[in-house]
Design an enzyme around this catalytic site. Structure first.
Site, PDB file in Angstrom:
ATOM      1  N   GLU A 180     -14.932 -14.557 -21.141  1.00 41.02           N
ATOM      2  CA  GLU A 180     -16.249 -14.771 -21.707  1.00 41.02           C
ATOM      3  C   GLU A 180     -16.431 -14.023 -23.025  1.00 41.02           C
ATOM      4  O   GLU A 180     -15.698 -13.078 -23.323  1.00 41.02           O
ATOM      5  CB  GLU A 180     -17.321 -14.350 -20.702  1.00 41.02           C
ATOM      6  CG  GLU A 180     -17.154 -12.940 -20.200  1.00 41.02           C
ATOM      7  CD  GLU A 180     -18.109 -12.621 -19.052  1.00 41.02           C
ATOM      8  OE1 GLU A 180     -18.132 -13.375 -18.065  1.00 41.02           O
ATOM      9  OE2 GLU A 180     -18.814 -11.621 -19.154  1.00 41.02           O
TER      10      GLU A 180
ATOM     11  N   CYS B 128     -19.059 -10.395 -29.148  1.00 41.17           N
ATOM     12  CA  CYS B 128     -18.281  -9.478 -28.328  1.00 41.17           C
ATOM     13  C   CYS B 128     -17.224 -10.317 -27.602  1.00 41.17           C
ATOM     14  O   CYS B 128     -17.565 -11.193 -26.816  1.00 41.17           O
ATOM     15  CB  CYS B 128     -19.226  -8.804 -27.337  1.00 41.17           C
ATOM     16  SG  CYS B 128     -18.387  -7.827 -26.094  1.00 41.17           S
TER      17      CYS B 128
ATOM     18  N   CYS C 148      -8.581  -6.711 -15.970  1.00 42.57           N
ATOM     19  CA  CYS C 148      -8.347  -5.419 -16.631  1.00 42.57           C
ATOM     20  C   CYS C 148      -7.756  -4.455 -15.605  1.00 42.57           C
ATOM     21  O   CYS C 148      -8.158  -4.456 -14.451  1.00 42.57           O
ATOM     22  CB  CYS C 148      -9.668  -4.864 -17.159  1.00 42.57           C
ATOM     23  SG  CYS C 148      -9.504  -3.283 -18.021  1.00 42.57           S
TER      24      CYS C 148
ATOM     25  N   CYS D  15     -12.126   1.249 -14.192  1.00 51.49           N
ATOM     26  CA  CYS D  15     -13.346   2.053 -14.307  1.00 51.49           C
ATOM     27  C   CYS D  15     -14.293   1.671 -13.165  1.00 51.49           C
ATOM     28  O   CYS D  15     -14.522   0.487 -12.920  1.00 51.49           O
ATOM     29  CB  CYS D  15     -14.029   1.815 -15.661  1.00 51.49           C
ATOM     30  SG  CYS D  15     -13.004   2.313 -17.052  1.00 51.49           S
TER      31      CYS D  15
ATOM     32  N   CYS E 135     -17.453  -0.716 -13.648  1.00 53.53           N
ATOM     33  CA  CYS E 135     -17.292  -1.913 -14.493  1.00 53.53           C
ATOM     34  C   CYS E 135     -16.971  -3.162 -13.672  1.00 53.53           C
ATOM     35  O   CYS E 135     -16.053  -3.167 -12.857  1.00 53.53           O
ATOM     36  CB  CYS E 135     -16.193  -1.668 -15.527  1.00 53.53           C
ATOM     37  SG  CYS E 135     -15.911  -3.079 -16.597  1.00 53.53           S
TER      38      CYS E 135
ATOM     39  N   GLY F   7     -11.361  -6.734 -20.511  1.00 47.62           N
ATOM     40  CA  GLY F   7     -10.025  -6.258 -20.857  1.00 47.62           C
ATOM     41  C   GLY F   7     -10.019  -4.954 -21.629  1.00 47.62           C
ATOM     42  O   GLY F   7     -11.040  -4.502 -22.132  1.00 47.62           O
ATOM     43  N   GLU F   8      -8.835  -4.342 -21.681  1.00 47.64           N
ATOM     44  CA  GLU F   8      -8.646  -3.124 -22.474  1.00 47.64           C
ATOM     45  C   GLU F   8      -7.816  -3.513 -23.711  1.00 47.64           C
ATOM     46  O   GLU F   8      -6.608  -3.753 -23.607  1.00 47.64           O
ATOM     47  CB  GLU F   8      -7.934  -2.066 -21.616  1.00 47.64           C
ATOM     48  CG  GLU F   8      -7.392  -0.863 -22.373  1.00 47.64           C
ATOM     49  CD  GLU F   8      -8.387  -0.232 -23.360  1.00 47.64           C
ATOM     50  OE1 GLU F   8      -9.528   0.032 -22.986  1.00 47.64           O
ATOM     51  OE2 GLU F   8      -7.991  -0.020 -24.523  1.00 47.64           O
TER      52      GLU F   8
ATOM     53  N   SER G 164     -13.138  -1.234 -29.010  1.00 49.37           N
ATOM     54  CA  SER G 164     -13.525  -0.183 -28.064  1.00 49.37           C
ATOM     55  C   SER G 164     -12.402   0.029 -27.051  1.00 49.37           C
ATOM     56  O   SER G 164     -11.869  -0.922 -26.498  1.00 49.37           O
ATOM     57  CB  SER G 164     -14.799  -0.617 -27.340  1.00 49.37           C
ATOM     58  OG  SER G 164     -15.136   0.304 -26.336  1.00 49.37           O
TER      59      SER G 164
ATOM     60  N   SER H 232     -14.892   4.739 -25.150  1.00 51.07           N
ATOM     61  CA  SER H 232     -15.711   4.777 -23.937  1.00 51.07           C
ATOM     62  C   SER H 232     -15.500   6.129 -23.278  1.00 51.07           C
ATOM     63  O   SER H 232     -14.490   6.358 -22.620  1.00 51.07           O
ATOM     64  CB  SER H 232     -15.284   3.662 -22.977  1.00 51.07           C
ATOM     65  OG  SER H 232     -15.576   2.422 -23.560  1.00 51.07           O
ATOM     66  N   LEU H 233     -16.460   7.022 -23.474  1.00 50.44           N
ATOM     67  CA  LEU H 233     -16.298   8.402 -23.004  1.00 50.44           C
ATOM     68  C   LEU H 233     -16.896   8.554 -21.602  1.00 50.44           C
ATOM     69  O   LEU H 233     -16.186   8.865 -20.643  1.00 50.44           O
ATOM     70  CB  LEU H 233     -16.971   9.339 -24.012  1.00 50.44           C
ATOM     71  CG  LEU H 233     -16.679  10.823 -23.873  1.00 50.44           C
ATOM     72  CD1 LEU H 233     -15.192  11.113 -24.057  1.00 50.44           C
ATOM     73  CD2 LEU H 233     -17.502  11.620 -24.895  1.00 50.44           C
ATOM     74  N   HIS H 234     -18.179   8.352 -21.486  1.00 50.97           N
ATOM     75  CA  HIS H 234     -18.910   8.263 -20.214  1.00 50.97           C
ATOM     76  C   HIS H 234     -18.943   9.536 -19.369  1.00 50.97           C
ATOM     77  O   HIS H 234     -19.587   9.544 -18.318  1.00 50.97           O
ATOM     78  CB  HIS H 234     -18.397   7.098 -19.360  1.00 50.97           C
ATOM     79  CG  HIS H 234     -18.346   5.782 -20.057  1.00 50.97           C
ATOM     80  ND1 HIS H 234     -19.239   5.416 -21.040  1.00 50.97           N
ATOM     81  CD2 HIS H 234     -17.497   4.724 -19.947  1.00 50.97           C
ATOM     82  CE1 HIS H 234     -18.944   4.200 -21.478  1.00 50.97           C
ATOM     83  NE2 HIS H 234     -17.887   3.761 -20.849  1.00 50.97           N
TER      84      HIS H 234
ATOM     85  N   ASN I 223     -25.949  -1.420 -16.942  1.00 49.65           N
ATOM     86  CA  ASN I 223     -26.286  -2.746 -16.442  1.00 49.65           C
ATOM     87  C   ASN I 223     -25.896  -2.819 -14.979  1.00 49.65           C
ATOM     88  O   ASN I 223     -24.715  -2.927 -14.662  1.00 49.65           O
ATOM     89  CB  ASN I 223     -25.426  -3.760 -17.188  1.00 49.65           C
ATOM     90  CG  ASN I 223     -26.254  -4.616 -18.087  1.00 49.65           C
ATOM     91  OD1 ASN I 223     -27.249  -5.186 -17.649  1.00 49.65           O
ATOM     92  ND2 ASN I 223     -25.840  -4.694 -19.333  1.00 49.65           N
TER      93      ASN I 223
ATOM     94  N   CYS J  80     -21.516  -7.798 -19.348  1.00 48.35           N
ATOM     95  CA  CYS J  80     -20.277  -7.157 -18.904  1.00 48.35           C
ATOM     96  C   CYS J  80     -19.562  -7.838 -17.739  1.00 48.35           C
ATOM     97  O   CYS J  80     -19.484  -7.294 -16.636  1.00 48.35           O
ATOM     98  CB  CYS J  80     -20.533  -5.701 -18.547  1.00 48.35           C
ATOM     99  SG  CYS J  80     -21.397  -4.805 -19.828  1.00 48.35           S
TER     100      CYS J  80
HETATM  101  N1  SAH Z   1     -11.862  -1.571 -22.119  1.00 43.24           N
HETATM  102  C1  SAH Z   1     -12.599  -1.271 -23.302  1.00 43.24           C
HETATM  103  C2  SAH Z   1     -13.474  -2.390 -23.797  1.00 43.24           C
HETATM  104  C3  SAH Z   1     -14.219  -3.214 -22.778  1.00 43.24           C
HETATM  105  S1  SAH Z   1     -15.553  -2.448 -21.921  1.00 43.24           S
HETATM  106  C4  SAH Z   1     -13.378   0.010 -23.128  1.00 43.24           C
HETATM  107  O1  SAH Z   1     -13.303   0.602 -22.063  1.00 43.24           O
HETATM  108  O2  SAH Z   1     -13.997   0.453 -24.072  1.00 43.24           O
HETATM  109  C5  SAH Z   1     -16.808  -2.312 -23.122  1.00 43.24           C
HETATM  110  C6  SAH Z   1     -17.860  -1.248 -22.824  1.00 43.24           C
HETATM  111  O3  SAH Z   1     -18.762  -1.679 -21.804  1.00 43.24           O
HETATM  112  C7  SAH Z   1     -17.240   0.040 -22.343  1.00 43.24           C
HETATM  113  O4  SAH Z   1     -17.856   1.156 -22.950  1.00 43.24           O
HETATM  114  C8  SAH Z   1     -17.558  -0.016 -20.860  1.00 43.24           C
HETATM  115  O5  SAH Z   1     -17.460   1.233 -20.301  1.00 43.24           O
HETATM  116  C9  SAH Z   1     -18.935  -0.631 -20.875  1.00 43.24           C
HETATM  117  N2  SAH Z   1     -19.405  -1.164 -19.593  1.00 43.24           N
HETATM  118  C10 SAH Z   1     -18.685  -1.641 -18.571  1.00 43.24           C
HETATM  119  N3  SAH Z   1     -19.477  -2.013 -17.550  1.00 43.24           N
HETATM  120  C11 SAH Z   1     -20.741  -1.766 -17.946  1.00 43.24           C
HETATM  121  C12 SAH Z   1     -22.025  -1.959 -17.345  1.00 43.24           C
HETATM  122  N4  SAH Z   1     -22.159  -2.480 -16.129  1.00 43.24           N
HETATM  123  N5  SAH Z   1     -23.122  -1.593 -18.048  1.00 43.24           N
HETATM  124  C13 SAH Z   1     -23.017  -1.082 -19.300  1.00 43.24           C
HETATM  125  N6  SAH Z   1     -21.829  -0.907 -19.930  1.00 43.24           N
HETATM  126  C14 SAH Z   1     -20.714  -1.234 -19.270  1.00 43.24           C
END
Ligand code: SAH
Length: 340
Positions: A89, A102, A109, A113, A116, A156-157, A188, A211-213, A287, A330
């Site tokens: 998508e 996007c 993937c 995470c 995700c 995907g990554e 990203s 993506s730090l989180h 989300n 997402c």
């Molecule tokens: N794999 C890459 C790019 C895809 S994810 C990465 O990790 O950066 C893109 C972004 O969306 C990342 O920051 C991811 O952590 C975030 N993401 C994933 N699921 C999400 C959700 N349910 N709500 C908000 N952001 C989300």
């Protein structure tokens, strides 16, 4: 058969030479594909029939198609079917500064995470270069206008599909083609350190988001398995090299997850981690999805977190949300389609 959209202009030059034809046909064909946007090799008028026949023996044009579009006022969500029946998508967002898309970089993937949706299904395969390029071409066609910004933040990554990603950048950045400026492109990653180092030497000024989180290893290990392979110290060291080599500003994405990483202590730890770096933090309201237990931090707590960063002179923004209404966030559309 492979798609012609897998080839950069340089690849096309090599191809024409390899079939004993003329190198300059590369520029011509590139123009037909990316400027005139032909739908068939037969529409190409300035390359000889025999040469076109030869191309047709080796290449097809499209290898993906749009199978569903959901539209809201400021966001469109596209579901694509690939030649092997897989689905990916892309999301189109309308901003005051233009439109961004996007795009996805893999089917599934492997990064795992915990929060995700896209990662709930393991990687099936990397996307081909053409499958990334065509997400943009087909959306522009459906829309009837040009897209100004591209972010690789879909399924995907991207750094786990690095070589194809870079070719994709070369094609969409090429001034003789779609010509999207490197500064309008962002990738990203969850933090694959060797690829960040490689990316530091890239000859295109593409933006990098991380993506730090989480602000410490203990927490990051819990929600992002990649942290066990590349812990924060290694990640931050690599990013310092990136910043030094490129002189660019870095984005950190930080999803706020209720009672997981949204405390004031976490905010202060985050300040310490990024202090002094040329960066800003993009706080992302989570989300929620039906399939995963994490909850969204409420707006008051998001603002508290934001204020702590602000007071400590860290550049910070809160991501505008798109697509909540159309279940468009997402990886949700694909999940719906495949009933994962
Ligand atoms: N794999 C890459 C790019 C895809 S994810 C990465 O990790 O950066 C893109 C972004 O969306 C990342 O920051 C991811 O952590 C975030 N993401 C994933 N699921 C999400 C959700 N349910 N709500 C908000 N952001 C989300």
């Amino acid at each position: 058969m492979t798609s012609i959209y897998n080839l950069t202009r340089e690849d096309l030059e090599k191809y024409f030479l390899s079939i004993n034809s003329k190198k300059f046909h590369a520029d011509q064909l590139f123009d037909w594909l990316y400027v005139k946007r032909v739908k068939s090799f037969d529409d190409v008028t300035n390359i000889k029939k025999e040469v076109l026949e030869e191309i047709k023996k080796n290449y097809i044009l499209n290898n993906i198609k749009i199978v569903n579009v959901e539209k809201d006022q400021d966001v469109h969500k596209y579901l694509f079917e690939l030649n092997d029946g897989e689905h990916i998508e892309a999301v189109l967002m309308f901003h005051d500064y233009g439109t961004s898309v996007c795009i996805s970089s893999q089917v599934g993937c492997n990064m795992g995470c915990k929060f995700c949706e896209s990662g709930r299904r393991k990687k099936v395969r990397n996307l081909e270069v053409s499958e990334m390029v065509l997400q943009i071409l087909l959306i522009e066609e459906e829309l009837g206008s040009r897209i100004s910004h591209v972010v690789v933040m879909g399924i995907g990554e991207p750094f786990d599909n690095y070589d194809n990603l870079i070719k994709f950048f070369r094609i969409i950045n090429d001034p003789k083609g779609i010509s999207i400026g490197a500064r309008h492109i962002t990738v990203s990653t969850c933090g694959i350190v060797p690829k960040i180092l490689e990316f530091s030497d890239l000859d295109m000024q593409i933006n990098l988001a991380i993506s730090l989180h989480a602000p410490n290893d203990e927490l990051r290990n819990k929600i992002m398995p990649i942290n066990k392979a590349y812990p924060l110290k290694e990640l931050m060291d690599a990013l310092k090299i990136y910043l030094k080599k490129t002189n660019r500003r870095l984005t950190f994405e930080y999803i706020l997850l209720k009672d997981v990483n949204d405390s004031e202590d976490c905010a202060l730890e985050l300040v310490k981690l990024v202090k002094g770096l040329n960066c800003y933090i993009n706080l992302i309201p989570y989300n929620e999805t039906n399939n995963i237990d994490f909850k969204r931090t409420n707006t008051i707590q998001i603002m508290r977190f934001y204020d702590i960063l602000k007071k400590n002179s860290i550049g910070v923004t809160i991501r505008k949300e798109f697509g909540g209404k159309i279940s468009a966030a997402c990886g949700q559309l694909r999940s719906k389609k495949e009933e994962l």
